[in-house]
Design a protein around this motif. Structure first.
Motif, PDB file in Angstrom:
ATOM      1  N   THR A  56     -15.052  49.410   0.888  1.00  0.00           N
ATOM      2  CA  THR A  56     -16.102  49.267  -0.075  1.00  0.00           C
ATOM      3  C   THR A  56     -16.789  47.983  -1.064  1.00  0.00           C
ATOM      4  O   THR A  56     -16.174  47.506  -0.706  1.00  0.00           O
ATOM      5  CB  THR A  56     -14.943  49.185  -1.018  1.00  0.00           C
ATOM      6  N   SER A  57     -17.652  47.596  -1.019  1.00  0.00           N
ATOM      7  CA  SER A  57     -18.584  46.953  -1.074  1.00  0.00           C
ATOM      8  C   SER A  57     -18.215  45.990  -2.611  1.00  0.00           C
ATOM      9  O   SER A  57     -18.362  44.991  -2.740  1.00  0.00           O
ATOM     10  CB  SER A  57     -20.034  46.163  -0.756  1.00  0.00           C
ATOM     11  N   SER A  58     -18.547  46.748  -3.412  1.00  0.00           N
ATOM     12  CA  SER A  58     -17.694  46.710  -4.550  1.00  0.00           C
ATOM     13  C   SER A  58     -16.262  46.445  -5.157  1.00  0.00           C
ATOM     14  O   SER A  58     -16.099  45.510  -6.045  1.00  0.00           O
ATOM     15  CB  SER A  58     -17.745  47.415  -5.974  1.00  0.00           C
ATOM     16  N   LEU A  59     -15.237  46.264  -3.743  1.00  0.00           N
ATOM     17  CA  LEU A  59     -13.868  45.396  -4.294  1.00  0.00           C
ATOM     18  C   LEU A  59     -14.359  44.184  -3.215  1.00  0.00           C
ATOM     19  O   LEU A  59     -12.787  43.788  -2.924  1.00  0.00           O
ATOM     20  CB  LEU A  59     -13.444  46.175  -3.648  1.00  0.00           C
ATOM     21  N   ALA A  60     -15.104  44.275  -2.180  1.00  0.00           N
ATOM     22  CA  ALA A  60     -15.593  42.708  -1.341  1.00  0.00           C
ATOM     23  C   ALA A  60     -14.805  41.780  -2.018  1.00  0.00           C
ATOM     24  O   ALA A  60     -16.118  41.204  -2.395  1.00  0.00           O
ATOM     25  CB  ALA A  60     -15.591  43.302  -0.219  1.00  0.00           C
ATOM     26  N   ALA A  61     -13.942  41.107  -2.387  1.00  0.00           N
ATOM     27  CA  ALA A  61     -13.960  39.413  -2.884  1.00  0.00           C
ATOM     28  C   ALA A  61     -13.368  38.611  -2.769  1.00  0.00           C
ATOM     29  O   ALA A  61     -12.062  39.040  -1.929  1.00  0.00           O
ATOM     30  CB  ALA A  61     -14.029  39.779  -4.545  1.00  0.00           C
ATOM     31  N   PRO A  62     -12.803  37.423  -3.066  1.00  0.00           N
ATOM     32  CA  PRO A  62     -12.658  36.635  -2.625  1.00  0.00           C
ATOM     33  C   PRO A  62     -11.264  36.752  -3.360  1.00  0.00           C
ATOM     34  O   PRO A  62     -10.713  36.810  -4.997  1.00  0.00           O
ATOM     35  CB  PRO A  62     -12.972  35.235  -2.840  1.00  0.00           C
ATOM     36  N   LEU A  63      -9.698  36.507  -3.179  1.00  0.00           N
ATOM     37  CA  LEU A  63      -8.591  36.538  -3.166  1.00  0.00           C
ATOM     38  C   LEU A  63      -7.705  35.315  -4.322  1.00  0.00           C
ATOM     39  O   LEU A  63      -7.495  35.563  -5.019  1.00  0.00           O
ATOM     40  CB  LEU A  63      -7.397  36.539  -1.910  1.00  0.00           C
ATOM     41  N   PRO A  64      -8.790  34.233  -3.557  1.00  0.00           N
ATOM     42  CA  PRO A  64      -8.383  32.890  -4.227  1.00  0.00           C
ATOM     43  C   PRO A  64      -9.339  33.058  -5.999  1.00  0.00           C
ATOM     44  O   PRO A  64     -10.253  33.237  -5.455  1.00  0.00           O
ATOM     45  CB  PRO A  64      -8.212  32.415  -3.790  1.00  0.00           C
ATOM     46  N   GLU A  65      -8.235  33.549  -7.157  1.00  0.00           N
ATOM     47  CA  GLU A  65      -9.691  33.810  -8.467  1.00  0.00           C
ATOM     48  C   GLU A  65      -8.786  32.625  -9.327  1.00  0.00           C
ATOM     49  O   GLU A  65      -7.674  33.118  -9.154  1.00  0.00           O
ATOM     50  CB  GLU A  65     -10.052  34.860  -8.575  1.00  0.00           C
ATOM     51  N   PRO A  66      -9.619  32.217 -10.565  1.00  0.00           N
ATOM     52  CA  PRO A  66      -8.501  32.490 -11.006  1.00  0.00           C
ATOM     53  C   PRO A  66      -7.424  33.610 -11.764  1.00  0.00           C
ATOM     54  O   PRO A  66      -6.963  32.916 -12.800  1.00  0.00           O
ATOM     55  CB  PRO A  66      -9.360  32.354 -12.595  1.00  0.00           C
ATOM     56  N   ALA A  67      -8.021  34.132 -11.790  1.00  0.00           N
ATOM     57  CA  ALA A  67      -6.581  35.427 -13.400  1.00  0.00           C
ATOM     58  C   ALA A  67      -5.600  35.089 -12.342  1.00  0.00           C
ATOM     59  O   ALA A  67      -4.295  35.295 -12.994  1.00  0.00           O
ATOM     60  CB  ALA A  67      -7.364  36.812 -12.865  1.00  0.00           C
ATOM     61  N   ILE A  68      -5.384  34.704 -11.111  1.00  0.00           N
ATOM     62  CA  ILE A  68      -4.266  34.635 -10.495  1.00  0.00           C
ATOM     63  C   ILE A  68      -3.361  33.196 -10.844  1.00  0.00           C
ATOM     64  O   ILE A  68      -2.065  34.082 -11.093  1.00  0.00           O
ATOM     65  CB  ILE A  68      -4.379  34.588  -8.640  1.00  0.00           C
ATOM     66  N   LEU A  69      -3.980  32.398 -11.671  1.00  0.00           N
ATOM     67  CA  LEU A  69      -3.219  31.468 -12.350  1.00  0.00           C
ATOM     68  C   LEU A  69      -2.515  32.015 -13.443  1.00  0.00           C
ATOM     69  O   LEU A  69      -2.040  31.449 -14.124  1.00  0.00           O
ATOM     70  CB  LEU A  69      -3.567  29.797 -11.847  1.00  0.00           C
ATOM     71  N   LYS A  70      -3.419  32.586 -13.766  1.00  0.00           N
ATOM     72  CA  LYS A  70      -3.373  32.904 -15.215  1.00  0.00           C
ATOM     73  C   LYS A  70      -2.445  34.447 -15.564  1.00  0.00           C
ATOM     74  O   LYS A  70      -1.065  33.739 -15.913  1.00  0.00           O
ATOM     75  CB  LYS A  70      -4.567  33.298 -16.085  1.00  0.00           C
ATOM     76  N   TYR A  71      -2.140  34.642 -14.207  1.00  0.00           N
ATOM     77  CA  TYR A  71      -1.001  35.852 -14.369  1.00  0.00           C
ATOM     78  C   TYR A  71       0.087  35.107 -13.749  1.00  0.00           C
ATOM     79  O   TYR A  71       1.027  34.930 -14.016  1.00  0.00           O
ATOM     80  CB  TYR A  71      -1.838  36.399 -13.004  1.00  0.00           C
ATOM     81  N   GLY A  72      -0.001  33.822 -12.891  1.00  0.00           N
ATOM     82  CA  GLY A  72       1.625  32.706 -12.921  1.00  0.00           C
ATOM     83  C   GLY A  72       1.337  32.943 -11.469  1.00  0.00           C
ATOM     84  O   GLY A  72       1.906  33.908 -11.093  1.00  0.00           O
ATOM     85  N   LEU A  73       1.819  31.979 -10.853  1.00  0.00           N
ATOM     86  CA  LEU A  73       2.166  32.143  -9.215  1.00  0.00           C
ATOM     87  C   LEU A  73       3.694  32.515  -9.673  1.00  0.00           C
ATOM     88  O   LEU A  73       3.872  32.964  -8.392  1.00  0.00           O
ATOM     89  CB  LEU A  73       1.788  30.515  -9.098  1.00  0.00           C
ATOM     90  N   ARG A  74       4.751  32.442 -10.988  1.00  0.00           N
ATOM     91  CA  ARG A  74       5.681  32.514 -11.039  1.00  0.00           C
ATOM     92  C   ARG A  74       5.803  33.550 -10.407  1.00  0.00           C
ATOM     93  O   ARG A  74       7.151  34.533  -9.731  1.00  0.00           O
ATOM     94  CB  ARG A  74       6.955  31.876 -12.313  1.00  0.00           C
ATOM     95  N   ALA A  75       5.451  35.089 -11.141  1.00  0.00           N
ATOM     96  CA  ALA A  75       5.193  35.820 -10.954  1.00  0.00           C
ATOM     97  C   ALA A  75       5.431  36.579  -9.204  1.00  0.00           C
ATOM     98  O   ALA A  75       5.703  37.877  -9.268  1.00  0.00           O
ATOM     99  CB  ALA A  75       4.172  36.882 -11.519  1.00  0.00           C
ATOM    100  N   MET A  76       3.991  35.615  -8.374  1.00  0.00           N
ATOM    101  CA  MET A  76       4.441  35.877  -7.284  1.00  0.00           C
ATOM    102  C   MET A  76       6.190  36.087  -6.374  1.00  0.00           C
ATOM    103  O   MET A  76       5.821  36.168  -5.442  1.00  0.00           O
ATOM    104  CB  MET A  76       2.917  35.441  -6.501  1.00  0.00           C
ATOM    105  N   PHE A  77       6.071  35.516  -6.872  1.00  0.00           N
ATOM    106  CA  PHE A  77       7.825  35.156  -5.731  1.00  0.00           C
ATOM    107  C   PHE A  77       8.607  36.197  -6.326  1.00  0.00           C
ATOM    108  O   PHE A  77       9.823  36.442  -5.738  1.00  0.00           O
ATOM    109  CB  PHE A  77       8.320  33.591  -6.508  1.00  0.00           C
ATOM    110  N   SER A  78       8.342  37.061  -7.123  1.00  0.00           N
ATOM    111  CA  SER A  78       8.849  38.669  -7.280  1.00  0.00           C
ATOM    112  C   SER A  78       8.560  39.519  -6.052  1.00  0.00           C
ATOM    113  O   SER A  78       7.285  40.037  -5.570  1.00  0.00           O
ATOM    114  CB  SER A  78       9.089  39.077  -8.653  1.00  0.00           C
TER     115      SER A  78
END
Ligand SMILES: Cc1cc2nc3c(=O)[nH]c(=O)nc-3n(C[C@H](O)[C@H](O)[C@H](O)COP(=O)(O)OP(=O)(O)OC[C@H]3O[C@@H](n4cnc5c(N)ncnc54)[C@H](O)[C@@H]3O)c2cc1C
Length: 330
Positions: A56-78
């Protein structure tokens, strides 16, 4: 190879008989190279066996992106977070995570996106070349591929991603359906779903079958695929490299999530951190018509014959760590 001032290699060892190792071996054969593929277990023993099979070329995108920081790195520890980082004291992983966070900027995401463009343009034609060259497996259309949402608001993130792809010259062909129309288009969805975004022009494979077909073709063209052949050391020599006691002109490291150890022996300092996902394949009363994507949960469903493969989520942890059942339950 053609640009190198050195003689092109005649004999190459490829470590890992997954999608990457076997397709590399196949294309090396196209260039006249004699290949030996070594896998500690067998063909498609790693993630090339259990993945979702989406091309799926339309889903091929780099994983690190600004929304991850907006969403909060803290949430990722759950442990119920779609992207999960278990607590760790591993200095290499911590170093890698710091670099990951530094890459979550618009400028770096856009740079990575641009770097992916030639790869994306080459991907489906490469499958075409494999099939035209004798690999007895086929990609099939995933038309449509349906992303399902509980509300129009929930689909905003995906539509923003599509707008961004368009601005980088990668337009996505999609349509949007709401309410009953959405469920009529895909009767496997419940009435909790009030919006779907259907994208067109993507493709699927049955991953294990496809990789085995490449292995068959590599063998049929005179290559050796050695199973039960774990490689623990590689020794550079004056003219090439020694792998499992045999001399080769070059070696390709394609052993997936386990790449770091042998790469370090070859002098590679860059840390490669595997993103671990989970998948399981089940029977269902109502098979979906086509692949489904639940973007917020980062879960996909792929119809494979009379069953459905459910795959997704991602976590960054040590490659040898046991599986975490909470990831499948949540
Ligand atoms: C749940 C899930 C879903 C996914 N869905 C998709 C998808 O839909 N589309 C997509 O494009 N990608 C998807 N991916 C990613 C995709 O599966 C991987 O990128 C791909 O399979 C990597 O292939 P590989 O050949 O590098 O690694 P692998 O398939 O893991 O192969 C590595 C091989 O190396 C062997 N090996 C390891 N160490 C040694 C050693 N020391 N000596 C010899 N052999 C060794 C292993 O036995 C293994 O066979 C998904 C991944 C997961 C986990």
């Amino acid at each position: 190879m053609t640009r190198s001032p050195h003689k092109p290699p005649a004999r190459v060892a490829v470590i890992g008989a997954g999608m990457v190792g076997l397709s590399t071996a196949w294309f090396l054969q196209e260039a006249g190279v004699q290949v030996t593929v070594l896998d500690r277990t067998g063909v498609a023993a790693g993630s090339s066996w259990g993945n979702a099979g989406w091309l799926t070329s339309s889903l091929a995108a780099p994983l690190p992106e600004p929304a991850i920081l907006k969403y909060g790195l803290r949430a990722m520890f759950s442990p119920s977070s779609p992207l999960y980082i278990p607590p760790t004291a591993n200095p290499r992983l911590l170093k890698w995570l710091a670099q990951f966070a530094r890459n979550c900027t618009t400028a770096r995401r856009d740079r990575a996106m641009r770097a992916m463009v030639p790869l994306i343009h080459g991907a489906l034609p490469a499958f075409g070349a494999l099939e035209a060259g004798g690999v007895k497996a086929r990609t099939r259309p995933a038309d449509p591929l349906t992303a399902a949402f509980r509300s129009a608001q929930d689909s905003k993130g995906l539509l923003e991603e599509f707008a961004h792809l368009k601005s980088t010259g990668r337009p996505v062909d999609f349509d949007i359906l709401d309410g009953a129309e959405a469920r009529n288009a895909e009767p496997a969805l419940t009435d909790e779903i009030t919006r779907v975004v259907r994208f067109h022009g993507e493709r699927l494979i049955d991953p294990a079958r496809y990789v085995r077909a490449i292995a068959d073709s590599v063998r049929a063209r005179g290559g050796l695929v050695a199973e039960g052949a774990e490689v623990n050391t590689i020794h550079p020599t004056r003219t090439g490299v020694t792998v499992a006691g045999e001399d080769y002109d070059a070696v390709v490291l394609a052993h997936g999530a386990w790449i770091n150890r042998l790469a370090r022996q070859a002098g590679v300092r860059q840390i490669v951190q595997a993103g671990r996902g989970y998948s399981f394949t089940v029977t269902m009363d109502q098979l979906p018509n086509g692949p489904l994507y639940f973007t917020q949960q980062k879960v996909v469903c792929t119809p494979l014959g009379d069953r459905v493969r459910i795959a997704g989520t991602m976590e960054f942890r040590d490659v040898g760590a046991p599986k975490d059942p909470r990831r499948i339950q949540s």
